[in-house]
Design a protein around this motif. Structure first.
Motif, PDB file in Angstrom:
ATOM      1  N   ALA A 127     -61.272   1.754 -16.674  1.00 21.52           N
ATOM      2  CA  ALA A 127     -60.077   1.201 -16.028  1.00 21.52           C
ATOM      3  C   ALA A 127     -59.035   2.267 -15.728  1.00 21.52           C
ATOM      4  O   ALA A 127     -57.956   1.942 -15.208  1.00 21.52           O
ATOM      5  N   THR A 128     -59.323   3.537 -16.045  1.00 24.58           N
ATOM      6  CA  THR A 128     -58.382   4.617 -15.713  1.00 24.58           C
ATOM      7  C   THR A 128     -58.118   4.623 -14.214  1.00 24.58           C
ATOM      8  O   THR A 128     -59.062   4.661 -13.417  1.00 24.58           O
ATOM      9  N   PRO A 129     -56.848   4.592 -13.777  1.00 23.53           N
ATOM     10  CA  PRO A 129     -56.575   4.648 -12.335  1.00 23.53           C
ATOM     11  C   PRO A 129     -57.009   5.989 -11.748  1.00 23.53           C
ATOM     12  O   PRO A 129     -57.073   7.009 -12.450  1.00 23.53           O
ATOM     13  N   GLU A 130     -57.318   5.981 -10.462  1.00 24.46           N
ATOM     14  CA  GLU A 130     -57.581   7.251  -9.782  1.00 24.46           C
ATOM     15  C   GLU A 130     -56.322   8.111  -9.845  1.00 24.46           C
ATOM     16  O   GLU A 130     -55.211   7.604 -10.002  1.00 24.46           O
ATOM     17  N   LEU A 131     -56.507   9.431  -9.743  1.00 22.38           N
ATOM     18  CA  LEU A 131     -55.430  10.357 -10.084  1.00 22.38           C
ATOM     19  C   LEU A 131     -54.116  10.080  -9.354  1.00 22.38           C
ATOM     20  O   LEU A 131     -53.060  10.072  -9.997  1.00 22.38           O
ATOM     21  N   PRO A 132     -54.095   9.859  -8.022  1.00 16.12           N
ATOM     22  CA  PRO A 132     -52.796   9.597  -7.384  1.00 16.12           C
ATOM     23  C   PRO A 132     -52.098   8.368  -7.945  1.00 16.12           C
ATOM     24  O   PRO A 132     -50.876   8.375  -8.158  1.00 16.12           O
ATOM     25  N   GLU A 133     -52.865   7.315  -8.231  1.00 12.55           N
ATOM     26  CA  GLU A 133     -52.260   6.113  -8.810  1.00 12.55           C
ATOM     27  C   GLU A 133     -51.812   6.372 -10.243  1.00 12.55           C
ATOM     28  O   GLU A 133     -50.766   5.884 -10.686  1.00 12.55           O
ATOM     29  N   LEU A 134     -52.591   7.159 -10.986  1.00 11.23           N
ATOM     30  CA  LEU A 134     -52.225   7.482 -12.363  1.00 11.23           C
ATOM     31  C   LEU A 134     -50.903   8.243 -12.394  1.00 11.23           C
ATOM     32  O   LEU A 134     -50.014   7.938 -13.192  1.00 11.23           O
ATOM     33  N   VAL A 135     -50.760   9.242 -11.517  1.00  8.36           N
ATOM     34  CA  VAL A 135     -49.525  10.033 -11.486  1.00  8.36           C
ATOM     35  C   VAL A 135     -48.351   9.168 -11.048  1.00  8.36           C
ATOM     36  O   VAL A 135     -47.240   9.285 -11.575  1.00  8.36           O
ATOM     37  N   ALA A 136     -48.582   8.275 -10.084  1.00  6.39           N
ATOM     38  CA  ALA A 136     -47.514   7.373  -9.652  1.00  6.39           C
ATOM     39  C   ALA A 136     -47.080   6.460 -10.791  1.00  6.39           C
ATOM     40  O   ALA A 136     -45.885   6.187 -10.972  1.00  6.39           O
ATOM     41  N   LEU A 137     -48.034   5.983 -11.581  1.00  5.14           N
ATOM     42  CA  LEU A 137     -47.723   5.153 -12.748  1.00  5.14           C
ATOM     43  C   LEU A 137     -46.823   5.900 -13.722  1.00  5.14           C
ATOM     44  O   LEU A 137     -45.814   5.368 -14.197  1.00  5.14           O
ATOM     45  N   LEU A 138     -47.185   7.151 -14.026  1.00  8.74           N
ATOM     46  CA  LEU A 138     -46.390   7.936 -14.972  1.00  8.74           C
ATOM     47  C   LEU A 138     -45.027   8.294 -14.386  1.00  8.74           C
ATOM     48  O   LEU A 138     -44.028   8.323 -15.107  1.00  8.74           O
ATOM     49  N   ALA A 139     -44.986   8.579 -13.093  1.00  7.77           N
ATOM     50  CA  ALA A 139     -43.712   8.916 -12.457  1.00  7.77           C
ATOM     51  C   ALA A 139     -42.742   7.735 -12.551  1.00  7.77           C
ATOM     52  O   ALA A 139     -41.557   7.909 -12.870  1.00  7.77           O
ATOM     53  N   ARG A 140     -43.232   6.536 -12.281  1.00 11.41           N
ATOM     54  CA  ARG A 140     -42.362   5.351 -12.402  1.00 11.41           C
ATOM     55  C   ARG A 140     -41.857   5.203 -13.830  1.00 11.41           C
ATOM     56  O   ARG A 140     -40.691   4.892 -14.053  1.00 11.41           O
ATOM     57  N   HIS A 141     -42.742   5.427 -14.786  1.00  6.86           N
ATOM     58  CA  HIS A 141     -42.359   5.274 -16.188  1.00  6.86           C
ATOM     59  C   HIS A 141     -41.305   6.298 -16.592  1.00  6.86           C
ATOM     60  O   HIS A 141     -40.405   5.995 -17.396  1.00  6.86           O
TER      61      HIS A 141
ATOM     62  N   GLY B   2     -39.142   7.672 -14.553  1.00  6.16           N
ATOM     63  CA  GLY B   2     -37.998   7.643 -13.660  1.00  6.16           C
ATOM     64  C   GLY B   2     -37.996   8.761 -12.644  1.00  6.16           C
ATOM     65  O   GLY B   2     -36.934   9.260 -12.262  1.00  6.16           O
ATOM     66  N   LEU B   3     -39.189   9.151 -12.174  1.00  7.34           N
ATOM     67  CA  LEU B   3     -39.326  10.264 -11.242  1.00  7.34           C
ATOM     68  C   LEU B   3     -39.970   9.798  -9.942  1.00  7.34           C
ATOM     69  O   LEU B   3     -40.486   8.685  -9.853  1.00  7.34           O
ATOM     70  N   ARG B   4     -39.936  10.677  -8.974  1.00 11.15           N
ATOM     71  CA  ARG B   4     -40.601  10.413  -7.700  1.00 11.15           C
ATOM     72  C   ARG B   4     -41.970  11.070  -7.716  1.00 11.15           C
ATOM     73  O   ARG B   4     -42.097  12.262  -7.993  1.00 11.15           O
ATOM     74  N   ALA B   5     -42.995  10.282  -7.443  1.00 11.02           N
ATOM     75  CA  ALA B   5     -44.363  10.816  -7.459  1.00 11.02           C
ATOM     76  C   ALA B   5     -44.620  11.638  -6.207  1.00 11.02           C
ATOM     77  O   ALA B   5     -44.133  11.302  -5.122  1.00 11.02           O
ATOM     78  N   PRO B   6     -45.363  12.726  -6.323  1.00 14.27           N
ATOM     79  CA  PRO B   6     -45.721  13.503  -5.121  1.00 14.27           C
ATOM     80  C   PRO B   6     -46.622  12.679  -4.212  1.00 14.27           C
ATOM     81  O   PRO B   6     -47.500  11.942  -4.673  1.00 14.27           O
ATOM     82  N   ARG B   7     -46.390  12.801  -2.920  1.00  9.16           N
ATOM     83  CA  ARG B   7     -47.173  12.028  -1.952  1.00  9.16           C
ATOM     84  C   ARG B   7     -48.182  12.882  -1.209  1.00  9.16           C
ATOM     85  O   ARG B   7     -49.084  12.352  -0.557  1.00  9.16           O
ATOM     86  N   VAL B   8     -48.021  14.186  -1.288  1.00  9.71           N
ATOM     87  CA  VAL B   8     -48.910  15.091  -0.559  1.00  9.71           C
ATOM     88  C   VAL B   8     -50.138  15.385  -1.416  1.00  9.71           C
ATOM     89  O   VAL B   8     -50.021  15.671  -2.607  1.00  9.71           O
ATOM     90  N   LEU B   9     -51.321  15.312  -0.796  1.00  5.00           N
ATOM     91  CA  LEU B   9     -52.571  15.656  -1.465  1.00  5.00           C
ATOM     92  C   LEU B   9     -53.157  16.903  -0.814  1.00  5.00           C
ATOM     93  O   LEU B   9     -53.226  16.995   0.412  1.00  5.00           O
ATOM     94  N   LEU B  10     -53.546  17.858  -1.632  1.00  2.00           N
ATOM     95  CA  LEU B  10     -54.149  19.093  -1.127  1.00  2.00           C
ATOM     96  C   LEU B  10     -55.543  19.233  -1.712  1.00  2.00           C
ATOM     97  O   LEU B  10     -55.735  19.030  -2.921  1.00  2.00           O
ATOM     98  N   PRO B  11     -56.544  19.573  -0.912  1.00  5.60           N
ATOM     99  CA  PRO B  11     -57.895  19.782  -1.455  1.00  5.60           C
ATOM    100  C   PRO B  11     -57.878  20.807  -2.571  1.00  5.60           C
ATOM    101  O   PRO B  11     -57.189  21.834  -2.491  1.00  5.60           O
ATOM    102  N   ALA B  12     -58.633  20.513  -3.622  1.00  8.43           N
ATOM    103  CA  ALA B  12     -58.651  21.414  -4.779  1.00  8.43           C
ATOM    104  C   ALA B  12     -59.077  22.820  -4.371  1.00  8.43           C
ATOM    105  O   ALA B  12     -58.571  23.816  -4.912  1.00  8.43           O
TER     106      ALA B  12
END
Length: 535
Positions: A255-269, A271-281
């Motif tokens: 049930a672990t969220p995919e990384l962008p959703e996981l980071v957005a979850l933590l950012a909300r918790h 009180g931060l703004r989650a990064p929206r830009v994705l760069l290939p590894a």
């Protein structure tokens, strides 16, 4: 005391200590190998007792996994003849390792543990801790090893080499082996406590410090996690349920969220703004590290790979285990990583007041701890002690603001003008916070970084203003004098207490200012360890 039936190597490490706690809590007599002298064993025992785990059935022996036979003394070999189950949690986990640093433990050490286990007359099972990506990879050949170390770095390459060596040696010697391949291990599901600050934890650190403008990977990048307590329970259950010469389990929460959703979850918790830009590894790997802030070796874990957890799920079901809710566990883990008073320093604002926040923070704690609070944190700590005297063994108040003089004008101005702090008030602020002769080092730079986070300077200034009100200071002095639990005060020599002395023990840290825990951490730790005993 019953002779130990279980041996845990690497028991003083992150995962080892959680496993030892689980085994002891289940009533197992456990032996642990300790490298580094009696102090390491004493630290482990103290950690266990702090987590309400009795160490009465714990046996500690001096050993070195990098040497054949684990370099055990003859008398310790005799003490361990009763061992049936061997858990190898020993490992060197650090990015930037050299090959000569990683191999002695992650490769040679793993094989040494297996060979020692093979000589146990009552051996039931050897459990080896590997990793998700390690276990999913093809075993490297001798010809491929040099390239593997260049491409992946010494940590992951050595884990892959060690994994293959252990499997090969177990097959040759007929050793019943289970390899457990855990995902990224986060903190305890109830408390968030971790103790490991690499990998995903480093990403969280960059998030709250405003150094994560973009995420590596794609919108389907998957970095699965597992809580420390679930993994400990799973490991402890393995010897009871696995049969046959070889088993392998991938332990992770699907049930672990995919990384962008996981980071957005933590950012909300937070009180931060989650990064929206994705760069290939691959692109991030080619960019200068000074620009990306990313550890190159960590990028090898950025992938969309999924893992077959069917065997682990079956064992967990047979043992009556289930993953705790992963999203709440992630929030607690991230909150623990950046713990501070709500809305100040590294922490996000909270709808709950300090009293409710502190009560919730301490709710999972089953012991009666000594609560250590610094500066403005002394107020909620004192009020909590009065409201819940049976939950605490005592208080240690470090630089309690209400017992000290009003902050100097440049400190108040610097907080109000947070972004200007470094250039306008840095040197004078360093003297006020840390003491004369102290330069603005990493500790102060970290504090400056927090004041630059949105809203933190404003909330801190508001808290400073309230803290200087005479009625507030008088109330807190009275709460200290009438506290239902013992109190010790710690103050810096250059940030002295003022007013009439209270009848509580006081420790003065010579050469320190308002932040002795930053400038003189050893002395403050000693005072906290001494607790509230007079002296």
């Amino acid at each position: 005391m019953s002779p130990p039936d279980t041996l845990v190597t690497g028991a003083t490490g992150f995962m080892g200590r959680w496993l030892v706690a689980e085994l002891l809590s289940a009533g197992r007599p456990v032996a642990v190998t300790v490298r580094g002298g009696p102090a390491r064993a004493a630290d482990l025992r103290a950690w266990l007792r702090a987590h309400d785990v009795s160490d009465q059935r714990l046996t500690a022996v001096a050993a070195d996994v990098t040497r054949p036979g684990l370099a055990l003394a003859p008398e310790d070999e005799t003490r361990l003849e009763s061992v049936r189950d061997v858990f190898n949690t020993a490992g060197v986990y650090r990015f930037g390792l050299g090959r000569d640093e990683a191999r002695p433990v992650n490769v040679d050490g793993a094989v040494n543990v297996l060979r020692w286990a093979a000589a146990r007359p009552r051996l039931r099972r050897l459990v080896h801790i590997s990793g998700c990506r390690v276990g999913a990879a093809e075993p490297p050949s001798e010809h491929d090893l040099a390239g593997l170390y260049r491409r992946l770095g010494a940590y992951e390459a050595s884990k892959r080499e060690g994994d293959a060596a252990v499997r090969r040696a177990a097959a040759e010697q007929g050793i019943p082996l289970t390899v457990v391949n855990p995902a990224t291990v986060i903190g305890h599901s109830a408390t968030g406590e971790s103790g490991q600050y690499l990998g995903l934890a480093g990403l969280v650190e960059r998030l709250w410090s405003g150094r994560l403008p973009a995420l590596p990977g794609s919108r389907h990048t998957y970095v699965p996690v597992v809580t420390a307590d679930h993994l400990a329970r799973f490991l402890a259950a393995v010897p009871e349920h696995d049969r046959g010469p070889f088993r392998a389990h991938w332990v992770l929460d699907d049930a672990t969220p995919e990384l962008p959703e996981l980071v957005a979850l933590l950012a909300r918790h937070l009180g931060l703004r989650a990064p929206r830009v994705l760069l290939p590894a691959g692109l991030v790997r080619r960019l200068p590290r000074a620009l990306t802030g990313a550890e190159p070796e960590s990028l090898t874990f950025i992938s969309e790979d999924r893992y077959d957890t069917s065997s682990a799920d079956a064992l967990a079901g047979a043992a009556g285990l289930a993953h705790p809710p992963v999203r709440e566990a992630l929030r607690r883990w991230a909150g623990r990583l950046v713990a501070d008073l709500p809305g100040l320093g590294r922490s996000a604002p909270s709808a709950a007041g300090p009293a409710a926040w502190l009560a919730a923070l301490l709710a999972p704690v089953r012991t009666r701890p000594v609560l250590v609070a610094h500066s403005a944190g002394a107020a909620p700590a004192l009020r909590h002690a009065h409201a819940h005297p049976g939950r605490l063994a005592g208080l240690v108040l470090v630089s309690p603001h209400f017992l000290q003089r009003r902050p100097p004008w440049h400190l108040r101005a610097a907080v109000l003008a947070g972004p200007l702090l470094r250039t306008v008030s840095g040197p004078r602020l360093a003297r006020a916070l840390l003491g004369p002769g102290t330069t603005a080092g990493p500790a102060l730079e970290s504090a400056v970084a927090q004041l630059r986070r949105p809203g933190v300077a404003r909330r801190t200034a508001r808290r400073l203003d309230r803290a200087q009100r005479q009625a507030e200071r008088a109330e807190l002095r009275a709460l200290t004098a009438t506290c239902p639990v013992p109190v010790r005060v710690v103050a810096g020599e250059h940030d002295p207490l003022v007013g009439d002395a209270l009848d509580v023990p006081v420790t003065i840290v010579h050469g320190a200012g308002h932040h002795p825990e930053l400038s003189h951490p050893a002395q403050v730790a000693a005072a906290a360890n001494a607790g509230v005993r007079p002296g």
